[in-house]
Motif scaffolding. Structure first.
Motif, short mmCIF file in Angstrom:
data_model
loop_
_atom_site.label_atom_id
_atom_site.label_comp_id
_atom_site.label_asym_id
_atom_site.label_seq_id
_atom_site.Cartn_x
_atom_site.Cartn_y
_atom_site.Cartn_z
N ILE A 77 0.82 -1.18 -0.04
CA ILE A 77 -0.10 0.09 0.04
C ILE A 77 0.96 1.32 -0.09
N ASP A 78 1.81 1.25 0.83
CA ASP A 78 2.77 2.44 0.79
C ASP A 78 3.51 2.69 -0.35
N GLY A 79 3.79 1.48 -1.05
CA GLY A 79 4.66 1.58 -2.50
C GLY A 79 3.61 2.19 -3.46
N ILE A 80 2.33 1.74 -3.60
CA ILE A 80 1.53 2.26 -4.45
C ILE A 80 1.14 3.65 -4.14
N SER A 81 1.17 3.99 -2.88
CA SER A 81 0.82 5.74 -2.61
C SER A 81 2.02 6.36 -2.76
N ARG A 82 3.20 5.73 -2.79
CA ARG A 82 4.37 6.85 -3.13
C ARG A 82 4.78 6.66 -4.69
N ILE A 83 4.55 5.58 -5.13
CA ILE A 83 5.10 5.42 -6.51
C ILE A 83 3.97 6.02 -7.71
N VAL A 84 2.58 5.60 -7.66
CA VAL A 84 1.49 6.18 -8.44
C VAL A 84 1.83 7.77 -8.66
N PRO A 85 1.41 8.44 -7.68
CA PRO A 85 1.18 9.81 -7.99
C PRO A 85 2.37 10.52 -8.53
N TYR A 86 3.67 9.75 -8.00
CA TYR A 86 4.93 10.43 -8.80
C TYR A 86 5.03 10.05 -10.26
N ILE A 131 7.74 -2.40 -6.34
CA ILE A 131 6.88 -1.72 -5.14
C ILE A 131 7.58 -2.06 -3.94
N PHE A 132 7.90 -3.44 -3.80
CA PHE A 132 8.46 -3.66 -2.22
C PHE A 132 9.70 -2.87 -2.11
N PHE A 170 8.74 -1.06 1.14
CA PHE A 170 9.07 -1.63 2.33
C PHE A 170 9.76 -0.87 3.22
N GLN A 171 10.50 -0.04 2.62
CA GLN A 171 11.36 1.17 3.57
C GLN A 171 10.24 1.97 4.21
N ILE A 172 9.32 2.46 3.60
CA ILE A 172 8.18 3.38 4.08
C ILE A 172 7.38 2.45 5.21
N LEU A 173 7.09 1.28 4.67
CA LEU A 173 6.40 0.57 5.64
C LEU A 173 7.13 0.44 7.05
N LEU A 174 8.56 -0.02 6.93
CA LEU A 174 9.36 0.12 8.11
C LEU A 174 9.01 1.43 8.86
N VAL A 175 9.13 2.45 8.15
CA VAL A 175 9.20 3.53 8.80
C VAL A 175 7.60 3.86 9.47
N GLY A 176 6.54 3.40 8.87
CA GLY A 176 5.16 3.45 9.08
C GLY A 176 5.07 2.59 10.42
N PHE A 177 5.62 1.56 10.26
CA PHE A 177 5.54 0.40 11.49
C PHE A 177 6.20 1.06 12.80
N THR A 178 7.51 1.36 12.47
CA THR A 178 8.20 1.91 13.87
C THR A 178 7.37 3.17 14.39
#
Length: 497
Positions: free
Chosen positions: A63-72, A214-215, A219-227
């Motif tokens: 979800i984070d990858g889609i939200s980051r890549i698609v608008p860009y 996408i990963f 994934f890095q954004i997910l780690l940021v979101g998770f932490t």
């Protein structure tokens, strides 16, 4: 789609109303649960709900990858690439979350922990709810990527309302199990309703190469979101594991009230984040984003204190009248309200850093803070500071993390010392919250304290509108939108006669 400040402000105004209606329903939902279950069973519910909260990070960043890549990519004009990512993301999302559900079911069957073993069905239902909720989140994300913000929040509102009704009915019969069963059924109903139109435009697509890309981003954004999510809930995590379940119930009520102001920042961040990504995709320059950062922080800095003061004012009579068993939560609400002022600023700063691909800095900061916060929570428990100690650690956590995010964000435009003074400037609007909080130490009539807090809120509202309407285009634009809408409805009303 071209960025328009008037369109953005219109979307934000309408979505904020919808978001707060949603949060009112969630608050009402938790209020009813707390009232009918009692502190012990409500504490069990809150503890198991952590499976749902943390389980939403089990998509490995899709979800984070889609939200980051698609608008860009849309901002850069690569529509085919954006479409492929959306289709592959739907397939990959269900693949990863299905694996998580299997793990939760297996863990619930072998766990020796009494809370898990005695509430196995609730844990499994929480896992299933994660799968349904992630697909529902995909729907909302897709609508926002298509700039259908109002529709996404409307669907979210109806989903919350359906969940409220079904969960309460089932809770009366099955208690904690009924809550999670109701959650799963409500999400399933909304998925059946909302996915029908989405699948006409989006087809799941198997492509490991695109999924990997996408990963790589997500994934890095997910780690940021998770932490970040862990730091946001480290207090509840510690209370759930260190204190008796009734304490968890009391603290959860305080958190539910204290974080009410935060939702305004979260709503604004969703809009501003996508606008930033589209702008950055076009210009590739940080300078084009500074207006987003400055005006968003100003809006939050003046809006959050207003909501916080009102929260502090109404929390005391509300708890005494409707939730007398949770009266100890009043010792915590005001401190959390101040803490959530700072984390509301941090939400905008984090969005900016992710936009310019500096999420690694946030991750390092979160990883440093997490063990320190857990240790301080444990220390406050050992020296018998009780829940008050946890609330002070939470404030310290949010305050210092926001300071470092200011230094990291504004460090892209200036040196450390000016960035520090920028943080101090944005800290000043927290003073009215401190004043409203400080009234509790005065031996005043409860009614007088309530009215004094309302007066502080009114004065702060007047000051905020005056200042922001002259310093930014945000409030002036919103007032213009409100004026036009009121004129429109007034004319409609007069036409009836």
């Amino acid at each position: 789609m071209k960025w328009s400040r008037k369109k953005a402000m219109s979307d934000i105004a309408l979505a904020s109303i919808s978001q707060y209606l949603t949060q009112i329903i969630l608050f009402l939902r938790n209020f009813i649960f707390a009232k009918l279950l009692g502190p012990h069973d409500f504490g069990i519910y809150a503890s198991i709900f952590l499976f749902f909260s943390y389980g939403n990070y089990a998509n490995f960043g899709i979800i984070d990858g889609i939200s980051r890549i698609v608008p860009y990519e849309l901002g850069a004009g690569n529509e085919k690439r954006a479409k492929d990512i959306i289709g592959v993301g739907l397939w990959g999302l269900n693949l990863t979350i299905s694996f998580f559900v299997v793990v939760v079911i297996f863990y619930s069957l072998i766990s020796p922990l009494p809370t898990i073993a005695e509430n196995r069905i609730s844990v499994i239902l929480a896992g299933i709810a994660v799968l349904l909720n992630q697909n529902f989140t995909y729907v909302l994300t897709y609508l926002r990527l298509k700039h259908k913000f109002n529709k996404s929040y409307l669907i979210q509102f109806w989903g919350t309302l359906i969940d409220l009704v079904i969960s309460i009915v089932l809770m009366l019969k099955f208690k904690v199990v009924g809550i999670f069963l109701g959650m799963a059924i409500g999400l399933l109903i909304m998925l059946i309703f909302s996915f029908r139109d989405i699948l006409k435009e989006v087809k799941p697509k198997v492509n490991f190469g695109v999924l990997k890309s996408i990963f790589n981003v997500g994934f890095q954004i997910l780690l940021v979101g998770f932490t970040y999510g862990f730091l946001m809930s480290a207090d509840k995590f510690s209370v759930a594991n260190l204190f008796e379940k009734s304490k968890m119930g009391i603290y959860s009520v305080a958190v539910g009230l204290g974080m009410i102001p935060y939702f305004a920042s979260a709503t604004l961040g969703q809009f501003i984040g996508q606008r930033m990504l589209e702008e950055y995709g076009k210009t590739k320059t940080k300078e084009s984003l500074k207006i987003f950062l400055d005006e968003s922080l100003l809006a939050i800095a003046f809006l959050i204190p207003l909501i916080s003061i009102l929260t502090i004012a109404f929390a005391e009579p509300f708890i005494h009248i409707f939730l007398p068993k949770y009266v100890d939560s009043l010792k915590i609400v005001d401190k959390l309200a101040i803490a959530y002022y700072f984390i509301s600023l941090a939400a905008i700063l984090g969005t900016f850093l992710i936009t310019i691909n500096q999420q690694g800095r946030i991750l390092v900061l979160n990883l440093i803070f997490a063990p320190i916060v857990l240790f301080l929570n444990y220390l406050s428990f050992k020296i018998n500071l009780d829940l008050i100690g946890i609330s002070y650690v939470t404030f310290l956590n949010f305050f210092l993390r926001t300071l470092f995010l200011f230094l990291l964000s504004y460090g892209n435009y200036t040196k450390i010392l000016p960035s520090f003074f920028t943080f101090l400037k944005f800290s000043l609007p927290s003073i009215p919250i401190l004043i409203a909080f400080g009234l509790k130490f005065l031996t005043l009539n409860p009614y007088l304290k309530f009215y004094l807090r309302i007066l502080i809120a009114i004065l702060w509202l007047a000051l905020s509108v005056y200042y922001l309407s002259r310093k930014t285009e945000i409030v002036s634009t919103m007032l213009d939108i409100l004026k036009r809408r009121l004129t429109f409805y007034a004319n409609k009303f007069s036409d009836m006669f």
